[in-house]
Design a protein around this motif. Sequence first.
Motif, mmCIF file in Angstrom:
data_model
loop_
_atom_site.group_PDB
_atom_site.id
_atom_site.type_symbol
_atom_site.label_atom_id
_atom_site.label_comp_id
_atom_site.label_asym_id
_atom_site.label_seq_id
_atom_site.Cartn_x
_atom_site.Cartn_y
_atom_site.Cartn_z
ATOM 1 N N GLN A 147 63.863 44.006 -37.536
ATOM 2 C CA GLN A 147 64.335 45.319 -37.966
ATOM 3 C C GLN A 147 63.645 45.789 -39.249
ATOM 4 O OE1 GLN A 147 68.744 45.648 -37.922
ATOM 5 N NE2 GLN A 147 68.731 43.802 -36.656
ATOM 6 N N LEU A 148 62.641 45.034 -39.691
ATOM 7 C CA LEU A 148 61.875 45.382 -40.896
ATOM 8 C C LEU A 148 62.765 45.438 -42.135
ATOM 9 C CD1 LEU A 148 59.655 48.263 -39.392
ATOM 10 C CD2 LEU A 148 59.261 45.771 -39.360
ATOM 11 N N LYS A 149 63.781 44.584 -42.176
ATOM 12 C CA LYS A 149 64.682 44.511 -43.323
ATOM 13 C C LYS A 149 64.299 43.289 -44.157
ATOM 14 C CE LYS A 149 68.561 46.639 -40.816
ATOM 15 N NZ LYS A 149 69.952 46.427 -40.318
ATOM 16 N N GLY A 150 63.349 43.498 -45.050
ATOM 17 C CA GLY A 150 62.840 42.395 -45.847
ATOM 18 C C GLY A 150 63.893 41.745 -46.720
ATOM 19 N N GLU A 151 64.729 42.557 -47.366
ATOM 20 C CA GLU A 151 65.751 42.007 -48.264
ATOM 21 C C GLU A 151 66.748 41.158 -47.493
ATOM 22 O OE1 GLU A 151 69.232 43.532 -51.364
ATOM 23 O OE2 GLU A 151 67.753 44.956 -50.577
ATOM 24 N N SER A 152 67.185 41.647 -46.324
ATOM 25 C CA SER A 152 68.129 40.883 -45.511
ATOM 26 C C SER A 152 67.512 39.575 -45.032
ATOM 27 C CB SER A 152 68.586 41.712 -44.308
ATOM 28 O OG SER A 152 69.341 42.840 -44.717
ATOM 29 N N ALA A 153 66.218 39.585 -44.725
ATOM 30 C CA ALA A 153 65.537 38.365 -44.303
ATOM 31 C C ALA A 153 65.509 37.342 -45.430
ATOM 32 C CB ALA A 153 64.115 38.688 -43.844
ATOM 33 N N VAL A 154 65.250 37.821 -46.653
ATOM 34 C CA VAL A 154 65.235 36.926 -47.815
ATOM 35 C C VAL A 154 66.634 36.348 -48.053
ATOM 36 C CG1 VAL A 154 64.925 36.812 -50.314
ATOM 37 C CG2 VAL A 154 63.260 38.048 -48.907
ATOM 38 N N VAL A 155 67.664 37.185 -47.900
ATOM 39 C CA VAL A 155 69.040 36.719 -48.092
ATOM 40 C C VAL A 155 69.383 35.653 -47.062
ATOM 41 C CG1 VAL A 155 71.467 37.386 -47.920
ATOM 42 C CG2 VAL A 155 69.880 38.817 -49.201
ATOM 43 N N ALA A 156 69.019 35.889 -45.798
ATOM 44 C CA ALA A 156 69.313 34.913 -44.748
ATOM 45 C C ALA A 156 68.602 33.588 -45.010
ATOM 46 C CB ALA A 156 68.912 35.471 -43.386
ATOM 47 N N ALA A 157 67.338 33.664 -45.405
ATOM 48 C CA ALA A 157 66.589 32.446 -45.704
ATOM 49 C C ALA A 157 67.188 31.722 -46.906
ATOM 50 C CB ALA A 157 65.123 32.783 -45.970
ATOM 51 N N GLY A 158 67.584 32.502 -47.919
ATOM 52 C CA GLY A 158 68.193 31.907 -49.103
ATOM 53 C C GLY A 158 69.526 31.254 -48.794
ATOM 54 N N ARG A 159 70.339 31.932 -47.991
ATOM 55 C CA ARG A 159 71.645 31.373 -47.630
ATOM 56 C C ARG A 159 71.475 30.061 -46.868
ATOM 57 N NH1 ARG A 159 76.431 33.585 -47.575
ATOM 58 N NH2 ARG A 159 76.905 32.513 -45.607
ATOM 59 N N PHE A 160 70.557 30.040 -45.918
ATOM 60 C CA PHE A 160 70.370 28.819 -45.136
ATOM 61 C C PHE A 160 69.882 27.680 -46.028
ATOM 62 C CE2 PHE A 160 67.772 25.986 -42.492
ATOM 63 C CZ PHE A 160 68.714 25.622 -41.536
ATOM 64 N N THR A 161 68.966 27.977 -46.929
ATOM 65 C CA THR A 161 68.436 26.948 -47.818
ATOM 66 C C THR A 161 69.507 26.406 -48.758
ATOM 67 O OG1 THR A 161 66.241 27.964 -47.754
ATOM 68 C CG2 THR A 161 66.700 26.428 -49.564
ATOM 69 N N TYR A 162 70.226 27.317 -49.448
ATOM 70 C CA TYR A 162 71.263 26.894 -50.384
ATOM 71 C C TYR A 162 72.361 26.097 -49.692
ATOM 72 C CZ TYR A 162 69.570 29.596 -54.402
ATOM 73 O OH TYR A 162 68.833 30.065 -55.458
ATOM 74 N N ASN A 163 72.855 26.631 -48.557
ATOM 75 C CA ASN A 163 73.984 25.980 -47.890
ATOM 76 C C ASN A 163 73.586 24.653 -47.257
ATOM 77 O OD1 ASN A 163 75.728 28.040 -48.572
ATOM 78 N ND2 ASN A 163 75.468 29.137 -46.657
ATOM 79 N N THR A 164 72.346 24.560 -46.765
ATOM 80 C CA THR A 164 71.903 23.320 -46.145
ATOM 81 C C THR A 164 71.634 22.245 -47.196
ATOM 82 O OG1 THR A 164 70.907 24.533 -44.297
ATOM 83 C CG2 THR A 164 70.177 22.272 -44.646
ATOM 84 N N VAL A 165 70.972 22.638 -48.290
ATOM 85 C CA VAL A 165 70.580 21.659 -49.314
ATOM 86 C C VAL A 165 71.737 21.323 -50.249
ATOM 87 C CG1 VAL A 165 69.036 21.202 -51.261
ATOM 88 C CG2 VAL A 165 68.172 22.381 -49.216
ATOM 89 N N PHE A 166 72.383 22.343 -50.774
ATOM 90 C CA PHE A 166 73.446 22.136 -51.769
ATOM 91 C C PHE A 166 74.852 22.174 -51.166
ATOM 92 C CE2 PHE A 166 69.912 24.339 -53.997
ATOM 93 C CZ PHE A 166 69.522 23.294 -54.825
#
Length: 262
Positions: free
Chosen positions: A107-126
């Motif tokens: 959907q060309l939503k760069g900010e939402s893509a960054v948020v999704a990637a950040g959420r997955f990284t934070y929740n998986t690692v921490f």
Amino acid sequence: MTRISPRSWFSAVLPLAALAMVLSAGSARAQTVQEPVPENAASVNLDDPYEAWNRKVYTFNDTVDRWALRPVAKTYRTFMPDVADRAVTNFFNNLTEIRNFTNSILQLKGESAVVAAGRFTYNTVFGLGGLIDVATAFDLPERPEDFGQTLGYWGAGSGPYLMLPFLGPSSPRRLGGMGMDGFVLPSLWDEVDSPEVYYARGVQVVDQRADLIPAEGFISGDEYIFVRNAFMQRREFLINDGQVTRDPFASDDDEDLMLDDF
């Protein structure tokens, strides 16, 4: 142990989903161009032209739920500690971040893509593999995106309201989106071996149904219309990123309610 990919197992179903989308949309268009309309014909709600059939499916789903799924979900809520219940919900929600990321890109939503990637990284690692939603505490709330929303973003119409056996409220656009999300786009579920994948899916279904039990008290009036309106309003809310441009059933006198799990 033999490994079965859900993507491969359901690959034959995808053409059927697309066919259902075409047939549903075609039937709806045919109803709008009938000339002349008989004077004694019942009025048809173009958003729900199959209401008579949908109500039968709703009754079937409700019967299955009352006699099978809901008792299991109530037992789950009774014996599962709140902390553990929240952890299970967080774990499955974390798996959807891959879907959120992929559809944000589409959907060309760069900010939402960054948020999704950040959420997955934070929740998986921490967050111990996703059991704890630390990303929300870091001011990264979930931004749900699915392929049905992607289709809406690029101008695809919703089509008529559909009540599907076992799957519940839907529409041709939503049904096609579910097919793409589950069987074509990347998913962590493809990495789960069989039969463990089916056990995990079962736990997910029970957990989601258990989380809906508190919302049952909000249902009033005609249950079918209430659920239909809640689903349509929720989908409108998601597709427009929180900006509802119209009420799909503004003529009905039901309360507005958007259930997050639709």
